[in-house]
Design a protein around this motif. Structure first.
Motif, PDB file in Angstrom:
ATOM      1  N   LEU A 187     -11.385   0.066   0.647  1.00  0.00           N
ATOM      2  CA  LEU A 187     -11.327   0.764   1.593  1.00  0.00           C
ATOM      3  C   LEU A 187     -10.020   1.416   1.614  1.00  0.00           C
ATOM      4  O   LEU A 187      -9.583   2.969   2.381  1.00  0.00           O
ATOM      5  CB  LEU A 187     -11.328   0.645   2.941  1.00  0.00           C
ATOM      6  CG  LEU A 187     -13.019   0.361   3.161  1.00  0.00           C
ATOM      7  CD1 LEU A 187     -13.476   0.146   5.171  1.00  0.00           C
ATOM      8  CD2 LEU A 187     -13.955   1.700   2.960  1.00  0.00           C
ATOM      9  N   ILE A 188      -8.806   0.726   1.656  1.00  0.00           N
ATOM     10  CA  ILE A 188      -7.447   0.971   1.506  1.00  0.00           C
ATOM     11  C   ILE A 188      -7.120   1.330   0.246  1.00  0.00           C
ATOM     12  O   ILE A 188      -6.621   2.846   0.311  1.00  0.00           O
ATOM     13  CB  ILE A 188      -6.452  -0.674   1.779  1.00  0.00           C
ATOM     14  CG1 ILE A 188      -6.230  -0.547   2.692  1.00  0.00           C
ATOM     15  CG2 ILE A 188      -5.571   0.248   1.060  1.00  0.00           C
ATOM     16  CD1 ILE A 188      -5.516  -1.510   2.656  1.00  0.00           C
ATOM     17  N   ASN A 196      -1.891   9.869  -1.250  1.00  0.00           N
ATOM     18  CA  ASN A 196      -1.177  10.310  -2.786  1.00  0.00           C
ATOM     19  C   ASN A 196      -0.729  11.497  -2.434  1.00  0.00           C
ATOM     20  O   ASN A 196      -0.141  12.567  -2.809  1.00  0.00           O
ATOM     21  CB  ASN A 196      -1.476   9.997  -3.498  1.00  0.00           C
ATOM     22  CG  ASN A 196      -1.083   8.020  -3.328  1.00  0.00           C
ATOM     23  OD1 ASN A 196      -0.260   7.247  -2.655  1.00  0.00           O
ATOM     24  ND2 ASN A 196      -1.448   7.345  -3.989  1.00  0.00           N
ATOM     25  N   ARG A 197      -2.761  12.397  -2.162  1.00  0.00           N
ATOM     26  CA  ARG A 197      -2.776  13.593  -2.511  1.00  0.00           C
ATOM     27  C   ARG A 197      -1.989  14.214  -1.267  1.00  0.00           C
ATOM     28  O   ARG A 197      -1.013  15.828  -1.743  1.00  0.00           O
ATOM     29  CB  ARG A 197      -3.956  14.125  -2.669  1.00  0.00           C
ATOM     30  CG  ARG A 197      -4.433  15.334  -2.521  1.00  0.00           C
ATOM     31  CD  ARG A 197      -3.830  16.323  -3.574  1.00  0.00           C
ATOM     32  NE  ARG A 197      -3.967  17.718  -3.782  1.00  0.00           N
ATOM     33  CZ  ARG A 197      -3.650  18.162  -4.129  1.00  0.00           C
ATOM     34  NH1 ARG A 197      -2.579  17.963  -4.402  1.00  0.00           N
ATOM     35  NH2 ARG A 197      -3.449  20.214  -3.672  1.00  0.00           N
ATOM     36  N   GLN A 225       2.611   2.565   5.200  1.00  0.00           N
ATOM     37  CA  GLN A 225       2.271   2.321   6.006  1.00  0.00           C
ATOM     38  C   GLN A 225       0.290   1.284   4.913  1.00  0.00           C
ATOM     39  O   GLN A 225       0.183   0.294   5.093  1.00  0.00           O
ATOM     40  CB  GLN A 225       1.622   2.941   7.240  1.00  0.00           C
ATOM     41  CG  GLN A 225       2.613   2.746   7.988  1.00  0.00           C
ATOM     42  CD  GLN A 225       2.077   3.715   8.720  1.00  0.00           C
ATOM     43  OE1 GLN A 225       1.452   4.109   9.316  1.00  0.00           O
ATOM     44  NE2 GLN A 225       3.267   3.446  10.377  1.00  0.00           N
ATOM     45  N   LEU A 226       0.271   2.363   4.203  1.00  0.00           N
ATOM     46  CA  LEU A 226      -1.541   1.791   3.443  1.00  0.00           C
ATOM     47  C   LEU A 226      -0.404   0.460   2.191  1.00  0.00           C
ATOM     48  O   LEU A 226      -1.765  -0.377   2.253  1.00  0.00           O
ATOM     49  CB  LEU A 226      -2.458   3.286   2.585  1.00  0.00           C
ATOM     50  CG  LEU A 226      -2.632   3.384   4.094  1.00  0.00           C
ATOM     51  CD1 LEU A 226      -3.229   4.730   2.887  1.00  0.00           C
ATOM     52  CD2 LEU A 226      -4.082   2.313   4.790  1.00  0.00           C
ATOM     53  N   GLU A 227       0.299   1.031   1.772  1.00  0.00           N
ATOM     54  CA  GLU A 227       0.658   0.160   0.363  1.00  0.00           C
ATOM     55  C   GLU A 227       1.809  -0.829   1.289  1.00  0.00           C
ATOM     56  O   GLU A 227       1.077  -2.343   0.722  1.00  0.00           O
ATOM     57  CB  GLU A 227       2.603   0.571   0.496  1.00  0.00           C
ATOM     58  CG  GLU A 227       2.902   0.011  -0.979  1.00  0.00           C
ATOM     59  CD  GLU A 227       4.168   0.493  -1.305  1.00  0.00           C
ATOM     60  OE1 GLU A 227       4.587  -0.557  -2.501  1.00  0.00           O
ATOM     61  OE2 GLU A 227       4.203   1.759  -1.403  1.00  0.00           O
ATOM     62  N   ILE A 228       1.810  -0.749   2.677  1.00  0.00           N
ATOM     63  CA  ILE A 228       2.289  -2.717   3.375  1.00  0.00           C
ATOM     64  C   ILE A 228       0.845  -3.069   3.747  1.00  0.00           C
ATOM     65  O   ILE A 228       1.347  -4.374   3.524  1.00  0.00           O
ATOM     66  CB  ILE A 228       3.470  -2.019   4.110  1.00  0.00           C
ATOM     67  CG1 ILE A 228       4.364  -1.702   4.164  1.00  0.00           C
ATOM     68  CG2 ILE A 228       3.426  -3.287   5.264  1.00  0.00           C
ATOM     69  CD1 ILE A 228       5.512  -1.087   5.025  1.00  0.00           C
ATOM     70  N   GLU A 232      -0.023  -7.860   2.414  1.00  0.00           N
ATOM     71  CA  GLU A 232      -0.361  -8.192   3.465  1.00  0.00           C
ATOM     72  C   GLU A 232      -1.673  -8.932   3.249  1.00  0.00           C
ATOM     73  O   GLU A 232      -2.038  -9.581   3.258  1.00  0.00           O
ATOM     74  CB  GLU A 232      -0.310  -7.398   5.217  1.00  0.00           C
ATOM     75  CG  GLU A 232       1.244  -7.593   5.745  1.00  0.00           C
ATOM     76  CD  GLU A 232       1.187  -6.224   6.512  1.00  0.00           C
ATOM     77  OE1 GLU A 232       2.492  -6.420   7.141  1.00  0.00           O
ATOM     78  OE2 GLU A 232       0.030  -5.634   7.021  1.00  0.00           O
ATOM     79  N   LEU A 233      -3.419  -7.682   2.996  1.00  0.00           N
ATOM     80  CA  LEU A 233      -3.959  -7.848   2.607  1.00  0.00           C
ATOM     81  C   LEU A 233      -4.338  -9.362   1.630  1.00  0.00           C
ATOM     82  O   LEU A 233      -4.991  -9.589   1.257  1.00  0.00           O
ATOM     83  CB  LEU A 233      -4.910  -7.323   2.425  1.00  0.00           C
ATOM     84  CG  LEU A 233      -5.392  -6.407   3.499  1.00  0.00           C
ATOM     85  CD1 LEU A 233      -5.885  -5.220   3.739  1.00  0.00           C
ATOM     86  CD2 LEU A 233      -6.194  -7.078   4.695  1.00  0.00           C
TER      87      LEU A 233
END
Length: 469
Positions: A187-188, A196-197, A225-228, A232-233
């Motif tokens: 989902l991420i 990105n878009r 934030q999504l990258e971080i 973490e995941l």
């Protein structure tokens, strides 16, 4: 030329065969849940140690049974003496004749001759001793010791089975956690395409004057934030894989090697269980942890009886039989051995008791009584802890179920919003940024649902583990 061509064909076929074998050997093996359980049973150091402890406890039981029978000891010794302590004995014939009362006073004349009457001690000496010790009466200490070691062996067996079930449950929880984390990662990654878009769209819009720089920064912050979160995941996934490797003994596991999916029916079946029956099973005397504590209480009771049998003025009675031989020759090979008194046989009844030890044995009885009371307290405390844990897990299931239903509504609302924004964008009323924002929000709602689902799954598996006997 044809011969060279044939050699080339053979070499090519051989190379192809070797490469095929090498590649097939490099194929990663996949592991199902049952495969991982099998590896856990074979390789887990905690289980292997408990298996050895249980094996040693069975040997202790056999030793306790052996205490009922006699103890037989054999001692053999052989000695060679270069200079025996007793030399040959000679007697003067005249002295011998002088000691005899001859009739008519006529005494023969020995003429100073000597007669050997003892050849002297031989250079060899043999000693053999066989002893038997048989307990006759011990105030029940031996019988209670047998029962005690049986109980200890039973505790070791229960500890082994309980740990095995605990590790099985831990393995399943970690596998379920991995599956849910993989869902969140997917989902991420889907959300990343939208963010990105969004960054690209914002930068273009800023250049054309349709957006300010602050909007561009906010889009980049959201993407970061999504990258971080993804990083973490990935760390969580790595830790879960390491823990699975640790309990199964496998090395270098990766996502592709694990063949496991969450059994939704198993989760739903736990949610449908009767909570009163689950609590009764979890706190019954047949539940392994409770049974183990109950046996520990029995062990303390037996230890108390053994201590009472060892107090002052309670003697132990035993029979001792000792037979031996000591002589210069091996038994039955000595000349005239029947007439020699080289053999011995002794039969004894012994009594041993402690008269005074400063009250140590009496205090030991009090100590065992205290340990028995502690075992009862621990048993009650274990039931209370199980009850509390079950209540907590059921509350988690109820709360997560409500949150999942809530997230379903938010997901439905987000999907409807996406359709609305897409229609507005197609009709020229909205922008692409509005559509992207709605899609990102949908991914966030799905991620939150998976998080709540994971918490519910872990709670259900914990309930199932506690409720089984």
């Amino acid at each position: 030329m044809k011969q060279k061509l044939t050699y080339k064909k053979i070499f090519f076929i051989f190379s192809f065969f070797v490469c095929t074998v090498f590649l097939s050997a490099q194929e990663e093996k996949t592991y199902s849940y049952e495969d991982l359980k099998s590896e856990l049973f074979k390789n887990n150091p905690q289980l292997l140690n408990l298996q050895e402890e249980y094996f040693r406890s069975t040997l202790d039981v056999k030793d306790a049974w052996a205490s009922l029978g006699p103890t037989i000891d054999l001692q053999l010794s052989g000695t060679y003496m270069l200079n025996p302590p007793v030399d040959p004995i000679y007697l003067n014939v005249d002295e011998l004749f002088g000691a005899i009362q001859w009739p008519n006073g006529i005494k023969p004349n020995g003429q100073g001759q000597y007669v050997k009457i003892y050849d002297g001690m031989e250079n060899t000496m043999y000693n053999i001793q066989l002893s038997l010790m048989q307990p006759l009466f011990t105030w029940g200490k031996i019988g209670n010791s047998i029962k005690l070691y049986k109980q200890i062996s039973g505790v070791k067996e229960l500890q082994l089975l309980s740990t095995q079930e605990q590790l099985e449950n831990e393995l399943k929880i970690r596998l379920v956690t991995l599956c849910r984390l993989y869902e969140i990662i997917d989902l991420i990654e889907e959300a990343e395409t939208f963010t990105n878009r969004m960054v690209e769209f914002s930068e273009n819009a800023e250049k054309s004057g349709m957006m300010i720089h602050q909007d561009v920064v906010e889009a980049k912050v959201q993407a970061k934030q999504l990258e971080i979160s993804k990083q973490e995941l990935n760390e969580q996934i790595k830790n879960q894989l390491l823990e699975i490797q640790k309990i199964t003994g496998l090395q270098n596991l990766n996502r592709n090697q694990i063949d496991f999916s969450v059994d939704e029916n198993e989760i739903l079946s736990v949610m449908a269980l009767n909570r009163t029956e689950v609590l009764e099973n979890a706190t019954s005397s047949q539940q392994k942890s409770i049974k183990m504590l109950s046996q520990l209480e029995s062990i303390n009771v037996l230890a108390e009886k053994i201590a009472k049998g060892s107090v002052n003025w309670k003697p132990d009675v035993a029979l001792q039989v000792t037979g031996g031989y000591g002589g210069s020759r091996v038994p039955f090979f000595e000349p005239n051995w029947q007439r020699k008194d080289d053999f011995s046989l002794n039969i004894s009844v012994g009594i041993k008791t402690t008269i005074w030890d400063g009250g140590k044995k009496v205090r030991d009885v009090s100590r065992k009584i205290s340990e028995t009371k502690t075992a009862k307290i621990n048993q009650s405390d274990a039931r209370a802890q199980i009850t509390q844990t079950l209540d907590t897990q059921w509350n988690t299931v109820d709360l997560c179920t409500l949150k999942i239903d809530y997230q379903d509504l938010k997901i439905e609302s987000a999907q409807a919003k996406i359709k609305l924004k897409e229609n507005e964008y197609q009709n020229g009323y909205g922008t692409e940024a509005d559509v992207l924002t709605a899609k990102i929000d949908l991914c966030n709602q799905k991620i939150e649902k998976v998080n709540q689902t994971l918490s519910r799954d872990i709670a259900c598996l914990t309930i199932k583990y506690l409720g089984q006997n």
